[in-house]
Design a protein around this motif. Structure first.
Motif, PDB file in Angstrom:
ATOM      1  N   ARG A 348       6.627 -85.631  33.021  1.00 21.34           N
ATOM      2  CA  ARG A 348       5.808 -85.532  31.806  1.00 21.34           C
ATOM      3  C   ARG A 348       6.185 -84.215  31.131  1.00 21.34           C
ATOM      4  O   ARG A 348       6.057 -83.141  31.714  1.00 21.34           O
ATOM      5  CB  ARG A 348       4.325 -85.542  32.147  1.00 21.34           C
ATOM      6  N   LEU A 349       6.645 -84.322  29.887  1.00 18.20           N
ATOM      7  CA  LEU A 349       7.157 -83.140  29.192  1.00 18.20           C
ATOM      8  C   LEU A 349       6.072 -82.417  28.395  1.00 18.20           C
ATOM      9  O   LEU A 349       5.818 -81.237  28.614  1.00 18.20           O
ATOM     10  CB  LEU A 349       8.308 -83.553  28.269  1.00 18.20           C
ATOM     11  N   ALA A 350       5.461 -83.114  27.460  1.00 19.88           N
ATOM     12  CA  ALA A 350       4.486 -82.472  26.581  1.00 19.88           C
ATOM     13  C   ALA A 350       3.748 -83.530  25.774  1.00 19.88           C
ATOM     14  O   ALA A 350       4.173 -84.690  25.703  1.00 19.88           O
ATOM     15  CB  ALA A 350       5.177 -81.481  25.645  1.00 19.88           C
ATOM     16  N   ALA A 351       2.639 -83.117  25.153  1.00 17.01           N
ATOM     17  CA  ALA A 351       1.861 -83.985  24.265  1.00 17.01           C
ATOM     18  C   ALA A 351       1.887 -83.384  22.865  1.00 17.01           C
ATOM     19  O   ALA A 351       1.777 -82.161  22.697  1.00 17.01           O
ATOM     20  CB  ALA A 351       0.429 -84.119  24.765  1.00 17.01           C
ATOM     21  N   TYR A 352       2.034 -84.264  21.862  1.00 18.20           N
ATOM     22  CA  TYR A 352       2.169 -83.818  20.486  1.00 18.20           C
ATOM     23  C   TYR A 352       1.210 -84.582  19.588  1.00 18.20           C
ATOM     24  O   TYR A 352       0.969 -85.766  19.784  1.00 18.20           O
ATOM     25  CB  TYR A 352       3.594 -84.065  19.964  1.00 18.20           C
ATOM     26  N   LYS A 353       0.721 -83.882  18.583  1.00 17.53           N
ATOM     27  CA  LYS A 353       0.045 -84.574  17.496  1.00 17.53           C
ATOM     28  C   LYS A 353       1.059 -85.016  16.448  1.00 17.53           C
ATOM     29  O   LYS A 353       0.822 -85.951  15.697  1.00 17.53           O
ATOM     30  CB  LYS A 353      -1.019 -83.668  16.868  1.00 17.53           C
ATOM     31  N   ASN A 354       2.180 -84.321  16.406  1.00 18.13           N
ATOM     32  CA  ASN A 354       3.272 -84.673  15.492  1.00 18.13           C
ATOM     33  C   ASN A 354       4.577 -84.557  16.260  1.00 18.13           C
ATOM     34  O   ASN A 354       4.979 -83.455  16.642  1.00 18.13           O
ATOM     35  CB  ASN A 354       3.284 -83.740  14.281  1.00 18.13           C
ATOM     36  N   VAL A 355       5.240 -85.691  16.524  1.00 18.89           N
ATOM     37  CA  VAL A 355       6.458 -85.684  17.350  1.00 18.89           C
ATOM     38  C   VAL A 355       7.654 -85.091  16.619  1.00 18.89           C
ATOM     39  O   VAL A 355       8.749 -85.045  17.177  1.00 18.89           O
ATOM     40  CB  VAL A 355       6.806 -87.108  17.837  1.00 18.89           C
ATOM     41  N   GLN A 356       7.452 -84.655  15.390  1.00 19.90           N
ATOM     42  CA  GLN A 356       8.543 -83.993  14.672  1.00 19.90           C
ATOM     43  C   GLN A 356       9.081 -82.809  15.470  1.00 19.90           C
ATOM     44  O   GLN A 356      10.261 -82.477  15.408  1.00 19.90           O
ATOM     45  CB  GLN A 356       8.053 -83.506  13.304  1.00 19.90           C
ATOM     46  N   TRP A 357       8.206 -82.189  16.240  1.00 18.01           N
ATOM     47  CA  TRP A 357       8.595 -80.958  16.938  1.00 18.01           C
ATOM     48  C   TRP A 357       9.209 -81.244  18.304  1.00 18.01           C
ATOM     49  O   TRP A 357       9.545 -80.307  19.026  1.00 18.01           O
ATOM     50  CB  TRP A 357       7.366 -80.051  17.088  1.00 18.01           C
ATOM     51  N   PHE A 358       9.366 -82.510  18.649  1.00 17.22           N
ATOM     52  CA  PHE A 358       9.931 -82.839  19.965  1.00 17.22           C
ATOM     53  C   PHE A 358      11.446 -82.893  19.910  1.00 17.22           C
ATOM     54  O   PHE A 358      12.025 -83.580  19.074  1.00 17.22           O
ATOM     55  CB  PHE A 358       9.388 -84.189  20.441  1.00 17.22           C
ATOM     56  N   ASP A 359      12.090 -82.181  20.812  1.00 15.26           N
ATOM     57  CA  ASP A 359      13.551 -82.192  20.941  1.00 15.26           C
ATOM     58  C   ASP A 359      13.888 -82.354  22.420  1.00 15.26           C
ATOM     59  O   ASP A 359      13.658 -81.435  23.214  1.00 15.26           O
ATOM     60  CB  ASP A 359      14.149 -80.895  20.396  1.00 15.26           C
ATOM     61  N   PRO A 360      14.428 -83.518  22.848  1.00 12.16           N
ATOM     62  CA  PRO A 360      14.687 -83.745  24.274  1.00 12.16           C
ATOM     63  C   PRO A 360      15.866 -82.963  24.822  1.00 12.16           C
ATOM     64  O   PRO A 360      16.052 -82.887  26.034  1.00 12.16           O
ATOM     65  CB  PRO A 360      14.946 -85.252  24.349  1.00 12.16           C
ATOM     66  N   GLY A 361      16.707 -82.386  23.948  1.00 18.14           N
ATOM     67  CA  GLY A 361      17.879 -81.657  24.440  1.00 18.14           C
ATOM     68  C   GLY A 361      18.761 -82.544  25.300  1.00 18.14           C
ATOM     69  O   GLY A 361      19.090 -83.663  24.939  1.00 18.14           O
ATOM     70  N   ASN A 362      19.117 -82.055  26.511  1.00 14.78           N
ATOM     71  CA  ASN A 362      19.986 -82.807  27.425  1.00 14.78           C
ATOM     72  C   ASN A 362      19.212 -83.636  28.445  1.00 14.78           C
ATOM     73  O   ASN A 362      19.816 -84.185  29.375  1.00 14.78           O
ATOM     74  CB  ASN A 362      20.910 -81.840  28.182  1.00 14.78           C
ATOM     75  N   LEU A 363      17.887 -83.746  28.287  1.00 11.30           N
ATOM     76  CA  LEU A 363      17.090 -84.425  29.307  1.00 11.30           C
ATOM     77  C   LEU A 363      17.371 -85.919  29.374  1.00 11.30           C
ATOM     78  O   LEU A 363      17.050 -86.566  30.370  1.00 11.30           O
ATOM     79  CB  LEU A 363      15.603 -84.179  29.049  1.00 11.30           C
ATOM     80  N   GLY A 364      18.004 -86.483  28.338  1.00 11.39           N
ATOM     81  CA  GLY A 364      18.354 -87.898  28.368  1.00 11.39           C
ATOM     82  C   GLY A 364      19.387 -88.243  29.417  1.00 11.39           C
ATOM     83  O   GLY A 364      19.580 -89.415  29.737  1.00 11.39           O
ATOM     84  N   THR A 365      20.054 -87.229  29.995  1.00 11.81           N
ATOM     85  CA  THR A 365      21.025 -87.502  31.057  1.00 11.81           C
ATOM     86  C   THR A 365      20.342 -87.809  32.382  1.00 11.81           C
ATOM     87  O   THR A 365      20.988 -88.279  33.315  1.00 11.81           O
ATOM     88  CB  THR A 365      21.978 -86.311  31.253  1.00 11.81           C
ATOM     89  N   TYR A 366      19.022 -87.547  32.492  1.00 14.72           N
ATOM     90  CA  TYR A 366      18.306 -87.785  33.746  1.00 14.72           C
ATOM     91  C   TYR A 366      17.542 -89.105  33.746  1.00 14.72           C
ATOM     92  O   TYR A 366      17.182 -89.611  34.804  1.00 14.72           O
ATOM     93  CB  TYR A 366      17.330 -86.634  34.019  1.00 14.72           C
ATOM     94  N   GLY A 367      17.266 -89.660  32.572  1.00 16.81           N
ATOM     95  CA  GLY A 367      16.521 -90.904  32.493  1.00 16.81           C
ATOM     96  C   GLY A 367      16.207 -91.230  31.052  1.00 16.81           C
ATOM     97  O   GLY A 367      16.631 -90.538  30.120  1.00 16.81           O
ATOM     98  N   ALA A 368      15.451 -92.287  30.858  1.00 19.49           N
ATOM     99  CA  ALA A 368      15.108 -92.717  29.504  1.00 19.49           C
ATOM    100  C   ALA A 368      13.969 -91.861  28.959  1.00 19.49           C
ATOM    101  O   ALA A 368      12.982 -91.615  29.640  1.00 19.49           O
ATOM    102  CB  ALA A 368      14.697 -94.188  29.515  1.00 19.49           C
ATOM    103  N   ILE A 369      14.125 -91.401  27.714  1.00 19.63           N
ATOM    104  CA  ILE A 369      13.054 -90.664  27.041  1.00 19.63           C
ATOM    105  C   ILE A 369      12.109 -91.683  26.414  1.00 19.63           C
ATOM    106  O   ILE A 369      12.519 -92.482  25.585  1.00 19.63           O
ATOM    107  CB  ILE A 369      13.610 -89.723  25.956  1.00 19.63           C
ATOM    108  N   LYS A 370      10.859 -91.662  26.846  1.00 18.19           N
ATOM    109  CA  LYS A 370       9.893 -92.625  26.331  1.00 18.19           C
ATOM    110  C   LYS A 370       8.611 -91.910  25.925  1.00 18.19           C
ATOM    111  O   LYS A 370       8.314 -90.819  26.402  1.00 18.19           O
ATOM    112  CB  LYS A 370       9.581 -93.705  27.374  1.00 18.19           C
ATOM    113  N   LYS A 371       7.857 -92.555  25.028  1.00 19.25           N
ATOM    114  CA  LYS A 371       6.607 -91.972  24.563  1.00 19.25           C
ATOM    115  C   LYS A 371       5.448 -92.930  24.808  1.00 19.25           C
ATOM    116  O   LYS A 371       5.621 -94.145  24.853  1.00 19.25           O
ATOM    117  CB  LYS A 371       6.692 -91.615  23.078  1.00 19.25           C
ATOM    118  N   GLU A 372       4.264 -92.353  24.991  1.00 25.26           N
ATOM    119  CA  GLU A 372       3.030 -93.107  25.103  1.00 25.26           C
ATOM    120  C   GLU A 372       1.997 -92.450  24.205  1.00 25.26           C
ATOM    121  O   GLU A 372       2.025 -91.235  24.009  1.00 25.26           O
ATOM    122  CB  GLU A 372       2.541 -93.144  26.553  1.00 25.26           C
ATOM    123  N   THR A 373       1.104 -93.237  23.667  1.00 29.15           N
ATOM    124  CA  THR A 373       0.080 -92.689  22.786  1.00 29.15           C
ATOM    125  C   THR A 373      -1.276 -92.733  23.464  1.00 29.15           C
ATOM    126  O   THR A 373      -1.599 -93.676  24.196  1.00 29.15           O
ATOM    127  CB  THR A 373       0.011 -93.477  21.470  1.00 29.15           C
TER     128      THR A 373
END
Length: 420
Positions: A348-373
């Motif tokens: 679990r990375l972080a929670a956002y009110k606005n996902v504009q500020w989310f940047d996964p960087g290189n974390l996609g090499t470890y698994g799928a980046i997914k979001k839940e509301t």
């Protein structure tokens, strides 16, 4: 109308009221009770607008596509549509960090990184693949022939160097949108499995290049990582060549002196071709990428890596014993390395009110980046991680990337438990 966050200079934690835009949409006025000279103060602003031009066209014919959509709503912006000339003109106050879906009826959706397509002064061309070039693909375990989910397929288009990540579903399936007369490098990876790699170039008469499923080999199918190595008997195929029956392959990209700790940061970008690791000798540190199931797979990766600026890269053979050393070393650090068969790890990375500020960087090499509301919050995860050591490595990278409150969960049948 879409609600757009105008940045911290305008949207503060106070009461910001009465926004008025002048004739020039880049300037205006508003009232705010933020810290100032009185209860309410009048503020003037002027944006430095960034203008970008995007051309969306049919990737086969090269003809412009009218009414194609670029959805910048995940970036906190709005939805744009192309004109008759296929052009979209954007005026932005900053370059966002998010994925932008580009779509048009009859074409495969293309999800591209905002920074890749919005950085630079030239017109950025997006070639959409017609549906007939959107191919189904299945990935199976070579031994059991069961479907493999969460396999990461990283597709790199050779001429541009741009890549995108796709992941298999529960049936081990996904769809791959390609274009003719382009060369693609494809790297299939999954924790606990050898990488599969292939290069593909299609022409106008090509059929489905994935008519046969991709089959992946486990790194060490006959080794139980929960038991000591000396207590195990590794079966040997009596018909196989003894020099190759316990072999896998990797690409060596550099040999560095270890008189001082080698700086391997420049090799991180090679993770798109396989796992980047160090082979430490008495006087040298060898940087390798792998591990691949066949020499042909490794050679395909070596060719791509050479063309990406690492001349002299070559294929080496990795013995099972060498791989066991590497795995057992990891087990010495972490006794719970065994793969989770009845669930998966998430970070679990972080929670956002606005996902504009989310940047996964290189974390996609470890698994799928997914979001839940959850109510007004969007929670971002790295999912599909099969071993605790990989989860801890992803957690370490996440915290180094600024996700200070990140933590690991284990998901079994929808029940999530925190992991120490």
């Amino acid at each position: 109308k879409s609600i757009i966050h105008l940045g911290q200079e305008i949207n503060s934690s106070g009461d910001d009221l009465g926004l008025i835009i002048g004739k020039d949409p880049a300037e205006g006025y508003f009232v705010s009770n933020r810290k100032g000279n009185g209860d309410l103060d009048l503020y003037q602003f002027r944006f430095q607008l960034i203008e970008r031009h995007i051309l969306i066209q049919d990737g086969v014919s090269g003809l412009p596509l009218e009414d194609a959509t670029m959805d910048l709503q995940p970036c906190g912006n709005t939805l744009y549509r192309s004109g008759k000339d296929g052009l979209v003109t954007l005026q932005l106050t900053e370059i966002p960090s998010c994925q932008i879906p580009i779509q048009h009826p009859g074409y495969a959706v293309s999800n591209l990184n905002a920074r890749d397509i919005l950085t630079g002064d030239a017109v950025f061309v997006i070639n959409l693949s017609p549906d007939q070039w959107n191919f189904p693909l299945t990935v199976l375990d070579q031994e059991s022939e069961k479907p493999l989910q969460h396999v990461q397929l990283r597709i790199t288009e050779q001429s541009s160097g741009l890549f995108k990540d796709l992941y298999t579903d529960e049936q081990g399936q996904l769809r791959v949108a390609l274009l003719p007369n382009k060369i693609y490098f494809m790297n299939f990876s999954l924790s606990g499995y050898l990488h599969e790699a292939k290069s593909i170039e299609l022409n106008s008469s090509s059929g489905n290049p994935f008519s046969e499923p991709i089959k992946m080999k486990t790194i060490l199918a006959n080794v139980d990582p929960t038991r000591a190595l000396e207590d195990q008997v590794i079966p040997v195929d009596a018909t196989a060549n003894p020099s190759t029956q316990k072999a896998a392959f990797a690409v060596q990209v550099a040999s560095l002196t270890n008189e001082k700790e080698a700086d391997v940061r420049g090799f991180e970008r090679l993770a798109q071709y396989g796992t980047v690791y160090q082979k430490i000798g008495e006087d040298r540190i060898r940087i390798r990428v792998g591990v691949f199931s066949s020499k042909e797979n490794a050679q395909a990766a070596a060719t791509e890596i050479t063309e990406r600026g690492f001349p002299g890269s070559f294929v080496v053979e990795e013995s099972v014993e060498s791989l066991l050393d590497k795995i057992m070393l990891s087990m010495a650090r972490d006794k719970t390395e065994d793969v989770a068969e009845e669930g998966e790890y998430l970070v679990r990375l972080a929670a956002y009110k606005n996902v504009q500020w989310f940047d996964p960087g290189n974390l996609g090499t470890y698994g799928a980046i997914k979001k839940e509301t959850s109510k007004e919050w969007t929670i971002m995860f790295v999912t599909g991680i099969r071993s605790i050591s990989t989860a801890r490595e992803a957690l370490k990278v996440a915290k180094a990337s600024g996700f200070n409150e990140a933590y690991i969960l284990f998901d079994r049948d929808g029940q999530r438990l925190p992991v120490d």
